[in-house]
Design a protein around this motif. Structure first.
Motif, PDB file in Angstrom:
ATOM      1  N   LEU A 257      44.756 -20.556  48.672  1.00  0.00           N
ATOM      2  CA  LEU A 257      44.250 -19.306  49.529  1.00  0.00           C
ATOM      3  C   LEU A 257      44.576 -18.029  49.156  1.00  0.00           C
ATOM      4  O   LEU A 257      43.650 -17.205  49.038  1.00  0.00           O
ATOM      5  CB  LEU A 257      44.548 -19.636  50.949  1.00  0.00           C
ATOM      6  N   TYR A 258      45.934 -17.862  49.037  1.00  0.00           N
ATOM      7  CA  TYR A 258      46.418 -16.535  48.409  1.00  0.00           C
ATOM      8  C   TYR A 258      45.797 -16.264  47.103  1.00  0.00           C
ATOM      9  O   TYR A 258      45.497 -15.113  46.863  1.00  0.00           O
ATOM     10  CB  TYR A 258      48.038 -16.534  48.510  1.00  0.00           C
ATOM     11  N   ALA A 259      45.547 -17.214  46.183  1.00  0.00           N
ATOM     12  CA  ALA A 259      45.390 -17.010  44.788  1.00  0.00           C
ATOM     13  C   ALA A 259      43.659 -16.563  45.268  1.00  0.00           C
ATOM     14  O   ALA A 259      43.324 -15.470  44.143  1.00  0.00           O
ATOM     15  CB  ALA A 259      45.123 -18.157  44.031  1.00  0.00           C
ATOM     16  N   LYS A 260      43.013 -16.999  46.025  1.00  0.00           N
ATOM     17  CA  LYS A 260      41.666 -16.682  46.316  1.00  0.00           C
ATOM     18  C   LYS A 260      41.579 -14.847  46.708  1.00  0.00           C
ATOM     19  O   LYS A 260      40.605 -14.220  46.424  1.00  0.00           O
ATOM     20  CB  LYS A 260      40.990 -17.452  47.243  1.00  0.00           C
TER      21      LYS A 260
ATOM     22  N   MET B 174      57.847 -15.056  54.226  1.00  0.00           N
ATOM     23  CA  MET B 174      57.234 -16.545  54.162  1.00  0.00           C
ATOM     24  C   MET B 174      57.219 -17.253  52.862  1.00  0.00           C
ATOM     25  O   MET B 174      56.540 -16.427  52.209  1.00  0.00           O
ATOM     26  CB  MET B 174      56.146 -16.708  55.251  1.00  0.00           C
ATOM     27  N   TRP B 175      57.843 -18.366  52.548  1.00  0.00           N
ATOM     28  CA  TRP B 175      57.729 -18.822  51.546  1.00  0.00           C
ATOM     29  C   TRP B 175      56.618 -19.996  51.553  1.00  0.00           C
ATOM     30  O   TRP B 175      57.178 -21.096  52.224  1.00  0.00           O
ATOM     31  CB  TRP B 175      59.071 -19.231  50.902  1.00  0.00           C
ATOM     32  N   LEU B 176      55.649 -20.292  50.960  1.00  0.00           N
ATOM     33  CA  LEU B 176      54.669 -21.194  50.827  1.00  0.00           C
ATOM     34  C   LEU B 176      54.374 -21.966  49.692  1.00  0.00           C
ATOM     35  O   LEU B 176      53.967 -21.353  48.797  1.00  0.00           O
ATOM     36  CB  LEU B 176      53.355 -20.654  51.279  1.00  0.00           C
ATOM     37  N   ASP B 177      54.680 -23.184  49.663  1.00  0.00           N
ATOM     38  CA  ASP B 177      54.456 -24.026  48.609  1.00  0.00           C
ATOM     39  C   ASP B 177      53.389 -25.127  48.595  1.00  0.00           C
ATOM     40  O   ASP B 177      53.413 -25.884  47.484  1.00  0.00           O
ATOM     41  CB  ASP B 177      55.861 -24.462  47.799  1.00  0.00           C
ATOM     42  N   ASP B 178      52.780 -25.024  49.569  1.00  0.00           N
ATOM     43  CA  ASP B 178      51.884 -26.199  49.687  1.00  0.00           C
ATOM     44  C   ASP B 178      50.450 -25.804  49.046  1.00  0.00           C
ATOM     45  O   ASP B 178      50.035 -24.621  48.982  1.00  0.00           O
ATOM     46  CB  ASP B 178      51.591 -26.598  51.230  1.00  0.00           C
ATOM     47  N   ALA B 179      49.840 -26.428  48.411  1.00  0.00           N
ATOM     48  CA  ALA B 179      48.844 -26.350  47.454  1.00  0.00           C
ATOM     49  C   ALA B 179      47.722 -25.539  48.100  1.00  0.00           C
ATOM     50  O   ALA B 179      47.048 -24.633  47.567  1.00  0.00           O
ATOM     51  CB  ALA B 179      48.072 -27.652  46.655  1.00  0.00           C
TER      52      ALA B 179
ATOM     53  N   SER C 289      56.211 -17.708  34.769  1.00  0.00           N
ATOM     54  CA  SER C 289      55.702 -17.343  33.612  1.00  0.00           C
ATOM     55  C   SER C 289      54.668 -16.190  34.062  1.00  0.00           C
ATOM     56  O   SER C 289      54.300 -15.262  33.439  1.00  0.00           O
ATOM     57  CB  SER C 289      55.182 -18.195  32.519  1.00  0.00           C
ATOM     58  N   ASP C 290      54.105 -16.418  34.996  1.00  0.00           N
ATOM     59  CA  ASP C 290      52.957 -15.575  35.669  1.00  0.00           C
ATOM     60  C   ASP C 290      53.207 -15.112  36.978  1.00  0.00           C
ATOM     61  O   ASP C 290      53.559 -15.885  37.933  1.00  0.00           O
ATOM     62  CB  ASP C 290      51.623 -16.357  35.394  1.00  0.00           C
ATOM     63  N   MET C 291      53.038 -13.962  37.404  1.00  0.00           N
ATOM     64  CA  MET C 291      53.075 -13.570  38.674  1.00  0.00           C
ATOM     65  C   MET C 291      51.735 -12.664  39.061  1.00  0.00           C
ATOM     66  O   MET C 291      51.171 -11.856  38.203  1.00  0.00           O
ATOM     67  CB  MET C 291      54.139 -12.766  39.296  1.00  0.00           C
ATOM     68  N   TRP C 292      51.326 -12.947  40.336  1.00  0.00           N
ATOM     69  CA  TRP C 292      49.881 -12.218  40.784  1.00  0.00           C
ATOM     70  C   TRP C 292      50.547 -11.417  41.898  1.00  0.00           C
ATOM     71  O   TRP C 292      50.824 -12.166  42.924  1.00  0.00           O
ATOM     72  CB  TRP C 292      48.898 -13.115  41.002  1.00  0.00           C
ATOM     73  N   ILE C 293      50.531 -10.173  42.161  1.00  0.00           N
ATOM     74  CA  ILE C 293      50.939  -9.371  43.225  1.00  0.00           C
ATOM     75  C   ILE C 293      49.941  -8.513  43.910  1.00  0.00           C
ATOM     76  O   ILE C 293      49.312  -7.956  43.246  1.00  0.00           O
ATOM     77  CB  ILE C 293      52.331  -8.533  42.788  1.00  0.00           C
TER      78      ILE C 293
ATOM     79  N   ARG D 243      52.540 -22.447  42.224  1.00  0.00           N
ATOM     80  CA  ARG D 243      53.513 -23.078  42.942  1.00  0.00           C
ATOM     81  C   ARG D 243      54.097 -22.400  44.071  1.00  0.00           C
ATOM     82  O   ARG D 243      54.270 -23.344  44.889  1.00  0.00           O
ATOM     83  CB  ARG D 243      54.594 -23.731  41.869  1.00  0.00           C
ATOM     84  N   LEU D 244      54.003 -21.209  44.248  1.00  0.00           N
ATOM     85  CA  LEU D 244      54.863 -20.458  45.318  1.00  0.00           C
ATOM     86  C   LEU D 244      54.059 -19.137  45.725  1.00  0.00           C
ATOM     87  O   LEU D 244      53.814 -18.392  45.073  1.00  0.00           O
ATOM     88  CB  LEU D 244      56.245 -20.299  44.953  1.00  0.00           C
ATOM     89  N   VAL D 245      53.991 -18.896  46.911  1.00  0.00           N
ATOM     90  CA  VAL D 245      53.672 -17.915  47.640  1.00  0.00           C
ATOM     91  C   VAL D 245      54.747 -17.053  48.390  1.00  0.00           C
ATOM     92  O   VAL D 245      55.349 -17.687  49.124  1.00  0.00           O
ATOM     93  CB  VAL D 245      52.313 -17.979  48.591  1.00  0.00           C
ATOM     94  N   VAL D 246      55.056 -15.815  48.196  1.00  0.00           N
ATOM     95  CA  VAL D 246      56.107 -15.208  49.116  1.00  0.00           C
ATOM     96  C   VAL D 246      55.168 -13.903  49.611  1.00  0.00           C
ATOM     97  O   VAL D 246      54.789 -13.160  49.176  1.00  0.00           O
ATOM     98  CB  VAL D 246      57.184 -14.556  48.140  1.00  0.00           C
ATOM     99  N   ALA D 247      54.872 -14.039  50.969  1.00  0.00           N
ATOM    100  CA  ALA D 247      54.216 -13.229  51.961  1.00  0.00           C
ATOM    101  C   ALA D 247      54.874 -12.497  52.903  1.00  0.00           C
ATOM    102  O   ALA D 247      55.992 -13.319  53.363  1.00  0.00           O
ATOM    103  CB  ALA D 247      53.087 -14.104  52.645  1.00  0.00           C
ATOM    104  N   GLU D 248      54.742 -11.193  53.002  1.00  0.00           N
ATOM    105  CA  GLU D 248      55.400 -10.513  53.966  1.00  0.00           C
ATOM    106  C   GLU D 248      54.796 -10.057  55.254  1.00  0.00           C
ATOM    107  O   GLU D 248      53.679  -9.672  55.133  1.00  0.00           O
ATOM    108  CB  GLU D 248      56.126  -9.226  53.173  1.00  0.00           C
TER     109      GLU D 248
END
Length: 283
Positions: A251-254, A241-246, A112-116, A230-235
């Motif tokens: 970290l990516y949100a920060k 890379m798909w990262l789903d650990d909290a 429902s929300d994405m931060w890019i 819940r999920l980070v997709v980093a290139e």
């Protein structure tokens, strides 16, 4: 998500289930194991069914809680092995771009929300088809995944339907370099910049630009997407890379929030985009 990665994660989950079943003191239910670990039962289920990536700490706790501490070395070795699979673009592109795009599209649909954040390319969620075609073709030339380019372009365009559904919000940040990188002909970039101007007025999109002249608190580096919490997709050049650990999601949100502090929005963002657009005109 790349097939080899998901298969390896599922195989690790099956091994974890075996350890729960073969506990020396007797087979444990998922709930019993969760109680021993102090976890929610859903975490046990997600790990066993390959829906969440275990951390080394998770594996150590699992081995100890099932009274089989000697299995930790095997488990962490499995984890290291399939994490290396994440880093292979070539493996992910073995069947062309279409499966790769479909996997991410499925995750977008349930968000429902994405931060890019993108530092040098306009994000796929707001790309024009022609701009997307040039970007995908460039990656195909580099990585050898030429199959399904047109399918990938259509898939990328279809994702954008997400922007027109109630309850969805796209929070997108770009470095000014993304507005000026001529990865496509100037005419294509001009149309893409016009598209961005239109996006600024959408109520489902928050679009920010970090100008070249802005003071930044962190290096504007590799692009990434955060889907819900819940999920980070980093290139990177070699990997998606798909990262789903909290911890990694946090970290990516920060990082995103830190970059946002340097961004401009609304009329100011419009001004930066228009400056890039004017620079494309013949002198």
């Amino acid at each position: 998500m790349s097939t080899d990665y998901q298969q390896a994660r599922t195989a690790l989950g099956a091994r974890l289930r075996e350890l729960r079943f073969s506990c020396p003191g007797g087979r444990l239910t998922g709930q019993q194991l969760a109680q021993r670990l102090g976890w929610q039962g859903s975490k046990v289920s997600k790990l066993e069914n390959g829906r969440q990536t275990a951390t080394p700490e998770d594996l150590r706790a699992w081995a100890d809680a099932t009274d089989q501490p000697d299995t930790y070395a095997e488990l962490v070795s499995r984890l290291a092995g399939f994490e290396s699979h994440i880093r292979s673009w070539r493996r992910a592109l073995a069947n062309g771009f279409k499966p790769l795009h479909e996997g991410l599209s499925a995750e977008i649909e349930r968000s429902s929300d994405m931060w890019i954040w993108e530092e040098s390319v306009v994000p796929g969620m707001v790309q024009t088809p022609e701009y997307a075609r040039h970007v995908i073709q460039r990656y195909a030339a580099l990585l050898g995944g030429a199959g399904g380019v047109e399918d990938a372009v259509r898939s990328r365009a279809q994702r954008q339907e997400w922007l027109y559904r109630p309850g969805r919000t796209l929070h997108v940040l770009m470095w000014e370099a993304a507005l000026r990188s001529l990865i496509c002909p100037p005419s294509v970039l001009a149309a893409q910049l016009d598209r961005l101007v239109g996006v600024i007025g959408m109520d489902t999109v928050e679009l920010g630009v970090v100008p070249f002249a802005a003071s930044v608190k962190i290096v504007p580096a590799n692009g990434f997407w955060v889907l819900d919490d819940r999920l980070v997709v980093a290139e990177d050049w070699h990997a998606e890379m798909w990262l789903d650990d909290a911890d990694n999601v946090a970290l990516y949100a920060k990082v995103w929030r830190t970059l946002r502090e340097s961004a401009v929005y609304g009329a100011d963002a419009h001004h930066v985009i228009n400056a890039a657009r004017r620079a494309l005109r013949p002198r």
